[in-house]
Scaffold this motif. Structure first.
Motif, PDB file in Angstrom:
ATOM      1  N   PRO A 154       9.184   8.392  -0.578  1.00  0.00           N
ATOM      2  CA  PRO A 154      10.647   8.236  -0.485  1.00  0.00           C
ATOM      3  C   PRO A 154      11.019   7.249   0.619  1.00  0.00           C
ATOM      4  O   PRO A 154      11.086   7.607   1.783  1.00  0.00           O
ATOM      5  N   VAL A 155      11.261   6.001   0.240  1.00  0.00           N
ATOM      6  CA  VAL A 155      11.471   4.954   1.238  1.00  0.00           C
ATOM      7  C   VAL A 155      12.824   4.248   1.157  1.00  0.00           C
ATOM      8  O   VAL A 155      13.255   3.640   2.128  1.00  0.00           O
ATOM      9  N   PHE A 156      13.504   4.322   0.015  1.00  0.00           N
ATOM     10  CA  PHE A 156      14.743   3.577  -0.167  1.00  0.00           C
ATOM     11  C   PHE A 156      15.967   4.433   0.126  1.00  0.00           C
ATOM     12  O   PHE A 156      16.088   5.538  -0.409  1.00  0.00           O
ATOM     13  N   VAL A 157      16.866   3.911   0.956  1.00  0.00           N
ATOM     14  CA  VAL A 157      18.153   4.585   1.148  1.00  0.00           C
ATOM     15  C   VAL A 157      18.954   4.421  -0.133  1.00  0.00           C
ATOM     16  O   VAL A 157      18.643   3.572  -0.976  1.00  0.00           O
ATOM     17  N   ILE A 158      19.998   5.199  -0.287  1.00  0.00           N
ATOM     18  CA  ILE A 158      20.737   5.239  -1.550  1.00  0.00           C
ATOM     19  C   ILE A 158      21.316   3.878  -1.934  1.00  0.00           C
ATOM     20  O   ILE A 158      21.288   3.496  -3.100  1.00  0.00           O
ATOM     21  N   TYR A 161      14.947   7.481  -1.843  1.00  0.00           N
ATOM     22  CA  TYR A 161      14.414   7.279  -3.191  1.00  0.00           C
ATOM     23  C   TYR A 161      13.065   6.570  -3.154  1.00  0.00           C
ATOM     24  O   TYR A 161      12.831   5.696  -2.328  1.00  0.00           O
ATOM     25  N   SER A 162      12.213   6.937  -4.062  1.00  0.00           N
ATOM     26  CA  SER A 162      10.902   6.293  -4.196  1.00  0.00           C
ATOM     27  C   SER A 162      10.994   5.241  -5.304  1.00  0.00           C
ATOM     28  O   SER A 162      11.967   5.196  -6.069  1.00  0.00           O
ATOM     29  N   ALA A 163       9.960   4.432  -5.405  1.00  0.00           N
ATOM     30  CA  ALA A 163       9.898   3.455  -6.497  1.00  0.00           C
ATOM     31  C   ALA A 163       9.896   4.189  -7.840  1.00  0.00           C
ATOM     32  O   ALA A 163      10.507   3.733  -8.810  1.00  0.00           O
ATOM     33  N   ARG A 164       9.230   5.333  -7.891  1.00  0.00           N
ATOM     34  CA  ARG A 164       9.222   6.132  -9.126  1.00  0.00           C
ATOM     35  C   ARG A 164      10.638   6.613  -9.464  1.00  0.00           C
ATOM     36  O   ARG A 164      11.040   6.614 -10.627  1.00  0.00           O
ATOM     37  N   ASP A 165      11.399   7.020  -8.437  1.00  0.00           N
ATOM     38  CA  ASP A 165      12.790   7.436  -8.661  1.00  0.00           C
ATOM     39  C   ASP A 165      13.613   6.285  -9.227  1.00  0.00           C
ATOM     40  O   ASP A 165      14.432   6.476 -10.131  1.00  0.00           O
ATOM     41  N   VAL A 166      13.412   5.090  -8.692  1.00  0.00           N
ATOM     42  CA  VAL A 166      14.162   3.921  -9.162  1.00  0.00           C
ATOM     43  C   VAL A 166      13.819   3.637 -10.626  1.00  0.00           C
ATOM     44  O   VAL A 166      14.707   3.350 -11.436  1.00  0.00           O
ATOM     45  N   GLN A 167      12.539   3.746 -10.980  1.00  0.00           N
ATOM     46  CA  GLN A 167      12.150   3.561 -12.385  1.00  0.00           C
ATOM     47  C   GLN A 167      12.813   4.611 -13.273  1.00  0.00           C
ATOM     48  O   GLN A 167      13.265   4.305 -14.374  1.00  0.00           O
ATOM     49  N   LEU A 168      12.877   5.839 -12.791  1.00  0.00           N
ATOM     50  CA  LEU A 168      13.524   6.911 -13.543  1.00  0.00           C
ATOM     51  C   LEU A 168      15.017   6.642 -13.689  1.00  0.00           C
ATOM     52  O   LEU A 168      15.593   6.862 -14.757  1.00  0.00           O
ATOM     53  N   LEU A 169      15.646   6.131 -12.633  1.00  0.00           N
ATOM     54  CA  LEU A 169      17.062   5.769 -12.715  1.00  0.00           C
ATOM     55  C   LEU A 169      17.284   4.704 -13.786  1.00  0.00           C
ATOM     56  O   LEU A 169      18.251   4.779 -14.561  1.00  0.00           O
ATOM     57  N   ARG A 170      16.396   3.747 -13.845  1.00  0.00           N
ATOM     58  CA  ARG A 170      16.505   2.699 -14.868  1.00  0.00           C
ATOM     59  C   ARG A 170      16.348   3.290 -16.261  1.00  0.00           C
ATOM     60  O   ARG A 170      17.033   2.873 -17.206  1.00  0.00           O
ATOM     61  N   GLY A 194       0.785  -1.221   0.000  1.00  0.00           N
ATOM     62  CA  GLY A 194       0.000   0.000   0.000  1.00  0.00           C
ATOM     63  C   GLY A 194       0.821   1.277   0.000  1.00  0.00           C
ATOM     64  O   GLY A 194       0.286   2.348   0.185  1.00  0.00           O
ATOM     65  N   VAL A 195       2.122   1.175  -0.203  1.00  0.00           N
ATOM     66  CA  VAL A 195       2.983   2.361  -0.218  1.00  0.00           C
ATOM     67  C   VAL A 195       2.916   2.992  -1.606  1.00  0.00           C
ATOM     68  O   VAL A 195       3.145   2.324  -2.609  1.00  0.00           O
TER      69      VAL A 195
END
Length: 130
Positions: free
Chosen positions: A15-19, A54-63, A9-10
């Protein structure tokens, strides 16, 4: 929705992931994430102490940044692509808002019409010879 989004449900922008975790999820080094942050390519949230989250959206953007980079797009080009995609997303959202507003206004107009009343235009008849 990706495997990173909506877990437990997040929201995907939380912003949940450390670097170190974000780097691992994106398949990059943490130093690369720091560089992308400095360049404004991916801007993570910050803790009170200044740590990146980092959020899941940030991780997708990084990819996506990684994919474009592997295709030969420069970091400046990638930044411009991200900016333009953001503008397109904002414009799409605005178009959806305006379409909803138009639908509401149209529905209101229809509901205000009284089918028992009609506009009649009266035109006096000309008198013969007059």
């Amino acid at each position: 929705m990706t495997d990173l989004t909506r877990r437990g449900g997040v929201p995907d922008d939380a912003p949940v992931f450390v670097i170190s975790v974000a780097a691992q999820l994106a398949g990059m080094h943490a130093q690369t994430l720091r560089q992308y942050d400095r360049l404004g390519l991916v801007t993570p949230g910050r803790t009170g102490g200044g740590g990146r989250r980092y959020s899941a959206r940030d991780v997708q953007l990084l990819r996506e940044v990684q994919r474009l980079s592997q295709e030969g797009v420069s970091l400046a080009g990638i930044k411009r692509i991200i900016e333009l995609e953001s503008q397109v997303d904002a414009l799409r959202a605005r178009v959806a808002e305006l379409a909803a507003e138009l639908d509401r206004a149209h529905s209101e107009l229809i509901s205000r019409r009284d089918p028992t009343t009609a506009l009649v235009v009266w035109r006096p008849q000309r008198r013969p010879g007059g």
